[in-house]
Design a protein around this motif. Structure first.
Motif, PDB file in Angstrom:
ATOM      1  N   GLY A   1       0.817  -1.216   0.000  1.00 39.28           N
ATOM      2  CA  GLY A   1       0.000   0.000   0.000  1.00 39.28           C
ATOM      3  C   GLY A   1       0.845   1.257   0.000  1.00 39.28           C
ATOM      4  O   GLY A   1       0.572   2.211  -0.737  1.00 39.28           O
ATOM      5  N   VAL A   2       1.890   1.266   0.812  1.00 40.28           N
ATOM      6  CA  VAL A   2       2.788   2.436   0.869  1.00 40.28           C
ATOM      7  C   VAL A   2       3.499   2.631  -0.465  1.00 40.28           C
ATOM      8  O   VAL A   2       3.575   3.752  -0.987  1.00 40.28           O
ATOM      9  N   LEU A   3       3.996   1.545  -1.045  1.00 37.73           N
ATOM     10  CA  LEU A   3       4.673   1.648  -2.337  1.00 37.73           C
ATOM     11  C   LEU A   3       3.717   2.104  -3.438  1.00 37.73           C
ATOM     12  O   LEU A   3       4.104   2.874  -4.327  1.00 37.73           O
ATOM     13  N   PHE A   4       2.463   1.673  -3.379  1.00 32.59           N
ATOM     14  CA  PHE A   4       1.470   2.111  -4.370  1.00 32.59           C
ATOM     15  C   PHE A   4       1.216   3.608  -4.258  1.00 32.59           C
ATOM     16  O   PHE A   4       1.138   4.308  -5.274  1.00 32.59           O
ATOM     17  N   VAL A   5       1.112   4.111  -3.039  1.00 33.30           N
ATOM     18  CA  VAL A   5       0.877   5.551  -2.841  1.00 33.30           C
ATOM     19  C   VAL A   5       2.083   6.343  -3.353  1.00 33.30           C
ATOM     20  O   VAL A   5       1.922   7.369  -4.032  1.00 33.30           O
ATOM     21  N   ILE A   6       3.285   5.888  -3.053  1.00 30.30           N
ATOM     22  CA  ILE A   6       4.488   6.578  -3.536  1.00 30.30           C
ATOM     23  C   ILE A   6       4.529   6.566  -5.057  1.00 30.30           C
ATOM     24  O   ILE A   6       4.819   7.587  -5.702  1.00 30.30           O
ATOM     25  N   TYR A   7       4.208   5.421  -5.659  1.00 26.90           N
ATOM     26  CA  TYR A   7       4.191   5.302  -7.118  1.00 26.90           C
ATOM     27  C   TYR A   7       3.171   6.269  -7.729  1.00 26.90           C
ATOM     28  O   TYR A   7       3.463   6.944  -8.721  1.00 26.90           O
ATOM     29  N   MET A   8       1.993   6.348  -7.147  1.00 31.35           N
ATOM     30  CA  MET A   8       0.957   7.225  -7.693  1.00 31.35           C
ATOM     31  C   MET A   8       1.357   8.706  -7.555  1.00 31.35           C
ATOM     32  O   MET A   8       1.073   9.504  -8.442  1.00 31.35           O
ATOM     33  N   LYS A   9       2.012   9.073  -6.452  1.00 30.97           N
ATOM     34  CA  LYS A   9       2.441  10.458  -6.279  1.00 30.97           C
ATOM     35  C   LYS A   9       3.517  10.820  -7.293  1.00 30.97           C
ATOM     36  O   LYS A   9       3.506  11.912  -7.859  1.00 30.97           O
ATOM     37  N   LYS A  10       4.466   9.918  -7.540  1.00 34.30           N
ATOM     38  CA  LYS A  10       5.492  10.163  -8.544  1.00 34.30           C
ATOM     39  C   LYS A  10       4.887  10.267  -9.921  1.00 34.30           C
ATOM     40  O   LYS A  10       5.275  11.122 -10.730  1.00 34.30           O
ATOM     41  N   ARG A  11       3.950   9.425 -10.231  1.00 32.52           N
ATOM     42  CA  ARG A  11       3.304   9.421 -11.554  1.00 32.52           C
ATOM     43  C   ARG A  11       2.532  10.714 -11.775  1.00 32.52           C
ATOM     44  O   ARG A  11       2.550  11.286 -12.863  1.00 32.52           O
ATOM     45  N   LYS A  12       1.854  11.187 -10.721  1.00 32.28           N
ATOM     46  CA  LYS A  12       1.070  12.419 -10.841  1.00 32.28           C
ATOM     47  C   LYS A  12       2.007  13.623 -10.975  1.00 32.28           C
ATOM     48  O   LYS A  12       1.713  14.573 -11.710  1.00 32.28           O
ATOM     49  N   ALA A  13       3.158  13.583 -10.297  1.00 34.16           N
ATOM     50  CA  ALA A  13       4.119  14.687 -10.380  1.00 34.16           C
ATOM     51  C   ALA A  13       4.767  14.775 -11.764  1.00 34.16           C
ATOM     52  O   ALA A  13       5.141  15.858 -12.227  1.00 34.16           O
ATOM     53  N   GLU A  14       4.901  13.644 -12.461  1.00 37.10           N
ATOM     54  CA  GLU A  14       5.520  13.629 -13.794  1.00 37.10           C
ATOM     55  C   GLU A  14       4.588  14.181 -14.849  1.00 37.10           C
ATOM     56  O   GLU A  14       5.054  14.598 -15.908  1.00 37.10           O
ATOM     57  N   ASP A  15       3.286  14.146 -14.601  1.00 38.16           N
ATOM     58  CA  ASP A  15       2.319  14.623 -15.625  1.00 38.16           C
ATOM     59  C   ASP A  15       2.281  16.082 -15.714  1.00 38.16           C
ATOM     60  O   ASP A  15       2.613  17.008 -15.647  1.00 38.16           O
TER      61      ASP A  15
END
Length: 60
Positions: free
Chosen positions: A46-60
Motif C-alpha cells: 500500500g505504501v509503495l502504491f501511494v508513492i508510485y501514484m504520487k510520482k506518476r502524478k508529479a511527472e504529468d
C-alpha cells in the motif's frame, strides 16, 4: 428347554475404553508469524502504491 442362565444375568461386566490417541497440536506461535508477516507485506504494498501514484502524478 430354557437357554437362559440365571447366574449370567446378574454378572458384573467391566468395560474399559482403549486410550485415545493424542490430537496434533495446531496453531501455536507460527500462525502469528504468518499473520503479522502477511499484514506487513500488504502494508508495504500500500505504501509503495501511494508513492508510485504520487510520482506518476508529479511527472504529468
Amino acid at each position: 428347554m430354557s437357554f437362559v442362565n440365571n447366574n449370567a444375568a446378574n454378572a458384573n461386566i467391566t468395560v474399559t475404553d482403549p486410550p485415545a490417541d493424542t490430537l496434533p497440536a495446531t496453531g501455536g506461535i507460527g500462525t502469528y508469524v504468518f499473520t503479522f508477516g502477511g499484514a506487513a507485506i500488504i502494508l508495504l504494498a500500500g505504501v509503495l502504491f501511494v508513492i508510485y501514484m504520487k510520482k506518476r502524478k508529479a511527472e504529468d
